[in-house]
Write an enzyme that holds these catalytic residues in place. Sequence first.
Site, mmCIF file in Angstrom:
data_model
loop_
_atom_site.group_PDB
_atom_site.id
_atom_site.type_symbol
_atom_site.label_atom_id
_atom_site.label_comp_id
_atom_site.label_asym_id
_atom_site.label_seq_id
_atom_site.Cartn_x
_atom_site.Cartn_y
_atom_site.Cartn_z
ATOM 1 N N GLU A 1 1.325 -0.837 -0.173
ATOM 2 C CA GLU A 1 0.214 0.187 0.204
ATOM 3 C C GLU A 1 0.635 1.444 0.382
ATOM 4 O O GLU A 1 0.476 2.256 -0.684
ATOM 5 C CB GLU A 1 -0.867 0.110 0.459
ATOM 6 C CG GLU A 1 -2.145 -1.155 0.675
ATOM 7 C CD GLU A 1 -2.973 -1.624 -0.277
ATOM 8 O OE1 GLU A 1 -2.823 -0.336 -1.065
ATOM 9 O OE2 GLU A 1 -3.189 -2.549 -0.566
ATOM 10 N N HIS B 1 1.552 1.805 -3.564
ATOM 11 C CA HIS B 1 0.550 3.051 -4.067
ATOM 12 C C HIS B 1 0.514 4.728 -4.287
ATOM 13 O O HIS B 1 0.147 5.599 -4.480
ATOM 14 C CB HIS B 1 -0.814 2.277 -3.870
ATOM 15 C CG HIS B 1 -1.309 0.690 -4.532
ATOM 16 N ND1 HIS B 1 -1.074 0.909 -6.204
ATOM 17 C CD2 HIS B 1 -1.097 -0.151 -3.705
ATOM 18 C CE1 HIS B 1 -2.010 -0.369 -6.342
ATOM 19 N NE2 HIS B 1 -2.369 -0.532 -4.762
#
Length: 672
Positions: A464, A467
Site C-alpha cells: 500500500e 501506491h
Amino acid sequence: MASRLQRAIKGAVLNFQRTPAEISAAASRLIAQEKQVHDQVAAQTTPTFANTIKPLAKLENANGGEAAVISFLQNVSTDKQVRDASSEAEKSLLSSRMASMMRADVYKSVKQVLDNKEELAKLDSEDQALVESMARQYRRNGLGLSNEQRAKLEEIKKRLIDLGVEFSRNTNEKDGEALFTRQELDGLPEDYFCDRPVRLHNGVKKYVVTTKYPDMVPIMQMAKSEDTRRLMLQAEETRCPENIALLQEAVKLRLEAARLMGYKTHAEFMLEVNMAKTPQNVLEFENDLRERLDVLADAEIKEIEKLKRADMEAAGQPFKGLFSWDFRYYSNLVKEHKHNVSEELVKQYFPVEQVTRGILDIYQNILRLRFDKVPDPPVWHPDVAMYEVWEADGSEFLGHIYLDLFPRPGKYGHACVNPIRNGYEKEDGTREHPVAAILANFPKPTSTAPALLTHDDVITLLHEMGHLLHHICIQTKWAHFGLDSVQHDFIECPSQLFENWGWEPSVLQKFAVHYKTGEPIPQQLVERLVAAKNEGAGLFNLRQVFFGMFDMAIHNTTDANVDIRSTYMKLREQITRFHGSSNRECCGAATFGHMMGGYDAGYYGYLWAKSFSADMYATRFESAIEDPRTGMDYRRHILHPGGSVDAAAGLEKFLGRNPNNAAFLKSIGLEQ
C-alpha cells in the site's frame, strides 16, 4: 488551535471535519461550478485548447480534492450521519460528473480541438495527451450514439452509481459476528483474548469475534476446530446477502451498456484501453498461468491433505475432503512443520511503529525522499498519522500522506490507498501538492502489548505504501493524469515491486525488533522466513487466478443473467481445489468489493502487473536493493508520468528492453 496547526504544516491542508450539512452544501457547490464551466465550453464558437480543454482541466485541478474529501469520509468517519451524508454526496457528484461527460455540446467542442491537427501539433506532449484522453472519455461515455441510445446509457450509468455506493456502504457498515468459547478457539494465542469482549450466551461465557481482519484471519490460520473455522467463514460470507442482488443487477446493466456502445461484452469495452487490450489475451494469460500453477498445487494439496487426514484420524472422525476454511490453517501448518516458522513468534519482531518507520526508511533511501511526521495533526481520527513528504535534500515539498491502520466500526474493511488530491501546476507556476491515505485493518494495540504485525501485514503495508508513493511522486502538469488515470492492469505494479523488500534479510534486520527486548530479529529466523516464501505459492496464486477468472466469467459473457452465486462457488472449487460450503447463503462475492469498486473486468491486473514488477526487481534492483540511482530512474520513468503516457513505454525505458515474465515465474517457484 486548528488554524495555528494548519499554518505550521507545509502545504495546503485539507479539512476532514465536516458536518452532514456542510458535505451536502459542498457537493451542491461543486455540481454548480461544474455545470457553469461545461456551459461555457459548450458555448464556444471557435473551440481551442485555451478556451475548451484548459477550462475543463482547471476544473479537475481545482475541485478534485474537495470532491474526494467529501466522498472519502464515508470510509473513515466515526459518525454514521457523516458517513451516510458522504455516500449520498458521492452519488450526487458521480451522477453529475456522468451527466457532464455525456453532454454532446461539450463533446462537440472537445472533438473540434482534437480534429484541429495544426493546433494540436503546437502543444507539448502532455497537453496533446490531455486532449486525446478527454475526447476518449467522452466517446466512451456514449457520445456518438443517438439521442435515444444516449438517454438509455445515462439511465444505466446512474443506476450503476447507486448500486456501487450501496454495495460499498453495506460492506463497510455490516460486520459479521460469531461467538465462541475458549475451547472452540483452541490454537489461538493468549494475546488474542486480551481485551476481547465477552458475552453470556445461554448462560455460557463466549468471546465476541467479528469479521474484521484482526479478528478473522488468526482464526482461519490457527483455530484447531474445523467447525470454528467453518462458522467464521460463514459469518463473513453471509454478512451482506443483499449485495449479491446488487452485483447481479450491475453485471446485467454493464452488459447492456457495452452492447449500446457496440461491444459484445463488458470486458471487451473495459479492456480496450488497458495493456491487455482484449479478453482473449487475458484468458490466455490466466489459463496458461493456471496450468503452470496446477503442477505446484498438486504437491501442495498432497501435503495439506496428509495433515488433515492425520487430524481426522486422531479425532476419530472420517476425512471428508478439503474445504475453503481449511486453506489458511493447513497452509500455515505446513510452514511451521517444514520451515519452523511460527507467525506468533515472527510478529513479536514487527511492532507497528518500528515497522512503519522502517518501511518509510526504505522508500526514503531508494526514492531519495524524506518523511516528517506531523505532531497533533488535523485528522479524522486520533489513530491517524500524518506525514509531510519532501525531497531528501529538503529542496522541495512533495505532498501529504495519512496512515489510518487500525479497524473500527463503520470503517472501510480491507486495505487500500485513497488518492485524495492530485498534484498539478498552478497558474503562477507553483505546484498544488498531492494528498493520499492508506486505510488498513491491522491488529490494534492491547493493554499488554503494542500493535504487532504478521509478516503478511508487513508485505501489505509495503504494497500500500507503494501506491501511496506512486501518487505522491507523480509530476504532471494536470491533475487529470493522477493515480486513477494509470492503466488499470499496470497500477498494481509499483506497489507489488516494493513487496520484494519484505523478503530481503538485510532489510528486515534493519527494522524488525522484538517489541519487549528491542533485539533485532535473529538471522536464523529471517532465513527460515525467506525459505518459506514460496511455500503454498501454487495454491495462493491459484486463488488469485480464481478471482480473475470469476471476474471474467461474469463480465466477458453475453448472458445477462449469469448466476453470480453459482458461478463463484463453482469456479472457486474448480480452480482453488477446495470445496465450498453447502450453505446456500454463503457466497464470497457478496463482499468482493473489487467487483463494485472499479476492478470489474480488471482483477486479472494483479497477476498481470506482478510479472512486470518481478522483471523490474530482478533486472534493476535485486543486485543493488538500496541504490538511489536506480530509484531515481524508477521515479523518472515509472512514477513521474502518472497516466500521461502508456505504461509500456515507461517499462521499456526503465528496463532497457521489452518486459517478459521469466522473473515472475521464477519468483513463485516456476521455471519456463
